[in-house]
Design a protein around this motif. Structure first.
Motif, PDB file in Angstrom:
ATOM      1  N   ILE A  30      15.018 -31.465  -6.607  1.00 23.49           N
ATOM      2  CA  ILE A  30      14.883 -33.228  -6.754  1.00 23.49           C
ATOM      3  C   ILE A  30      16.521 -33.329  -6.525  1.00 23.49           C
ATOM      4  O   ILE A  30      17.654 -32.765  -7.304  1.00 23.49           O
ATOM      5  CB  ILE A  30      15.134 -33.462  -8.268  1.00 23.49           C
ATOM      6  CG1 ILE A  30      13.497 -33.761  -8.176  1.00 23.49           C
ATOM      7  CG2 ILE A  30      15.017 -35.030  -7.943  1.00 23.49           C
ATOM      8  CD1 ILE A  30      13.013 -33.650  -9.755  1.00 23.49           C
ATOM      9  N   GLN A  71       8.044 -37.588  -7.931  1.00 24.20           N
ATOM     10  CA  GLN A  71       6.843 -37.031  -6.585  1.00 24.20           C
ATOM     11  C   GLN A  71       7.197 -35.616  -6.593  1.00 24.20           C
ATOM     12  O   GLN A  71       6.347 -35.032  -6.503  1.00 24.20           O
ATOM     13  CB  GLN A  71       8.364 -37.044  -5.865  1.00 24.20           C
ATOM     14  CG  GLN A  71       7.678 -36.730  -4.027  1.00 24.20           C
ATOM     15  CD  GLN A  71       8.583 -37.134  -2.696  1.00 24.20           C
ATOM     16  OE1 GLN A  71      10.394 -36.825  -3.562  1.00 24.20           O
ATOM     17  NE2 GLN A  71       8.832 -36.715  -1.676  1.00 24.20           N
ATOM     18  N   ALA A  72       8.017 -34.695  -7.979  1.00 25.52           N
ATOM     19  CA  ALA A  72       7.989 -33.623  -7.665  1.00 25.52           C
ATOM     20  C   ALA A  72       6.503 -32.924  -8.583  1.00 25.52           C
ATOM     21  O   ALA A  72       6.118 -32.506  -8.027  1.00 25.52           O
ATOM     22  CB  ALA A  72       9.565 -33.355  -8.430  1.00 25.52           C
ATOM     23  N   ALA A 130       9.641 -27.249  -6.743  1.00 23.80           N
ATOM     24  CA  ALA A 130      10.282 -28.534  -6.561  1.00 23.80           C
ATOM     25  C   ALA A 130      11.634 -29.282  -6.501  1.00 23.80           C
ATOM     26  O   ALA A 130      11.785 -28.895  -7.712  1.00 23.80           O
ATOM     27  CB  ALA A 130       8.823 -29.748  -7.583  1.00 23.80           C
ATOM     28  N   SER A 145      12.375 -37.612  -6.553  1.00 25.35           N
ATOM     29  CA  SER A 145      11.908 -38.524  -8.100  1.00 25.35           C
ATOM     30  C   SER A 145      11.350 -37.510  -8.692  1.00 25.35           C
ATOM     31  O   SER A 145      10.477 -36.003  -7.655  1.00 25.35           O
ATOM     32  CB  SER A 145      11.669 -39.738  -7.849  1.00 25.35           C
ATOM     33  OG  SER A 145      10.069 -39.348  -7.531  1.00 25.35           O
ATOM     34  N   TRP A 164       3.251 -32.781  -6.383  1.00 23.40           N
ATOM     35  CA  TRP A 164       3.323 -32.193  -5.451  1.00 23.40           C
ATOM     36  C   TRP A 164       3.112 -30.447  -6.145  1.00 23.40           C
ATOM     37  O   TRP A 164       2.113 -30.072  -5.644  1.00 23.40           O
ATOM     38  CB  TRP A 164       4.751 -32.209  -4.949  1.00 23.40           C
ATOM     39  CG  TRP A 164       5.462 -30.677  -3.309  1.00 23.40           C
ATOM     40  CD1 TRP A 164       4.521 -30.780  -2.508  1.00 23.40           C
ATOM     41  CD2 TRP A 164       5.964 -29.492  -4.072  1.00 23.40           C
ATOM     42  NE1 TRP A 164       4.742 -29.668  -1.521  1.00 23.40           N
ATOM     43  CE2 TRP A 164       5.678 -29.420  -2.259  1.00 23.40           C
ATOM     44  CE3 TRP A 164       6.203 -28.572  -4.513  1.00 23.40           C
ATOM     45  CZ2 TRP A 164       5.583 -27.507  -2.301  1.00 23.40           C
ATOM     46  CZ3 TRP A 164       6.731 -27.747  -4.256  1.00 23.40           C
ATOM     47  CH2 TRP A 164       6.258 -26.954  -3.047  1.00 23.40           C
ATOM     48  N   GLN A 182       9.822 -27.708  -1.619  1.00 21.00           N
ATOM     49  CA  GLN A 182      10.136 -28.950  -1.609  1.00 21.00           C
ATOM     50  C   GLN A 182      11.249 -29.954  -2.304  1.00 21.00           C
ATOM     51  O   GLN A 182      11.134 -29.966  -3.552  1.00 21.00           O
ATOM     52  CB  GLN A 182       8.152 -29.472  -2.286  1.00 21.00           C
ATOM     53  CG  GLN A 182       7.758 -30.618  -2.109  1.00 21.00           C
ATOM     54  CD  GLN A 182       8.333 -31.268  -0.496  1.00 21.00           C
ATOM     55  OE1 GLN A 182       7.038 -30.469   0.250  1.00 21.00           O
ATOM     56  NE2 GLN A 182       8.304 -32.372  -0.099  1.00 21.00           N
ATOM     57  N   SER A 183      11.754 -30.392  -1.074  1.00 23.82           N
ATOM     58  CA  SER A 183      12.518 -31.278  -1.966  1.00 23.82           C
ATOM     59  C   SER A 183      12.093 -32.891  -1.949  1.00 23.82           C
ATOM     60  O   SER A 183      11.119 -33.571  -1.071  1.00 23.82           O
ATOM     61  CB  SER A 183      13.682 -31.824  -0.676  1.00 23.82           C
ATOM     62  OG  SER A 183      14.909 -32.294  -0.911  1.00 23.82           O
ATOM     63  N   CYS A 184      12.093 -33.433  -2.860  1.00 20.98           N
ATOM     64  CA  CYS A 184      11.517 -34.586  -3.853  1.00 20.98           C
ATOM     65  C   CYS A 184      12.843 -34.873  -4.036  1.00 20.98           C
ATOM     66  O   CYS A 184      13.576 -35.081  -4.323  1.00 20.98           O
ATOM     67  CB  CYS A 184      11.217 -34.332  -5.145  1.00 20.98           C
ATOM     68  SG  CYS A 184       9.983 -33.111  -4.839  1.00 20.98           S
TER      69      CYS A 184
END
Length: 148
Positions: free
Chosen positions: A84, A114-115, A82, A111, A118, A107-109
């Motif tokens: 950020i 959110q990371a 993940a 916050s 995920w 995964q681009s997050c």
């Protein structure tokens, strides 16, 4: 040549947390990668949390070396990462220059929350309260505001 870029790397459970900021040159990228290799679990699957909200960019050669870093982490037990990043521009640069393409393992997050969500959904439990680099992140943010 001096190393450019600042970072901290720590293992939280099975999540290798990397916080980085500033502007990276090739030597900085090589140094952070060497530390990542020594701290990555060798005996079990793991995930990465790359907190780059204070990242100010990297040189072209530094960005292009990311492909070999990515190959290494996934060949050595990493299941997913993940990221950020501070802006869509940074994400676009990573996708184009560093080969960070649309991939189910990335995964681009926007916050830390959110990371963490995920990663936890993928079996790598971590909460924002477990994030080990808050003081370092605050230092990076203060330096960035002083330079602005």
């Amino acid at each position: 040549m001096n190393i450019h870029g600042q970072w901290q790397i720590d293992l939280v459970g099975d999540v290798l947390v990397r916080t980085f900021g500033g502007s990276f040159n090739q030597q900085g990228t090589e140094a952070i990668f060497a530390e990542l290799q020594t701290k990555a679990p060798k005996d079990r699957p793991w995930a990465g949390l790359a907190h780059g909200a204070m990242w100010e960019m990297s040189t072209q050669d530094s960005l292009q070396s990311y492909n070999s870093m990515s190959d290494w982490v996934f060949a050595n037990g990493c299941v997913c990462v993940a990221f950020i990043l501070p802006s869509k521009l940074h994400l676009d640069v990573m996708r184009r220059q560093a080969g960070l393409t649309e991939n189910h393992r990335y995964q681009s997050c926007v916050s830390l929350e959110q990371a963490c969500t995920w990663l936890s959904q993928r079996g790598f439990a971590i909460t924002p309260e477990q994030y080990p680099h808050l003081a370092f992140l605050n230092q990076l943010e203060q330096r960035q505001h002083q330079c602005a």
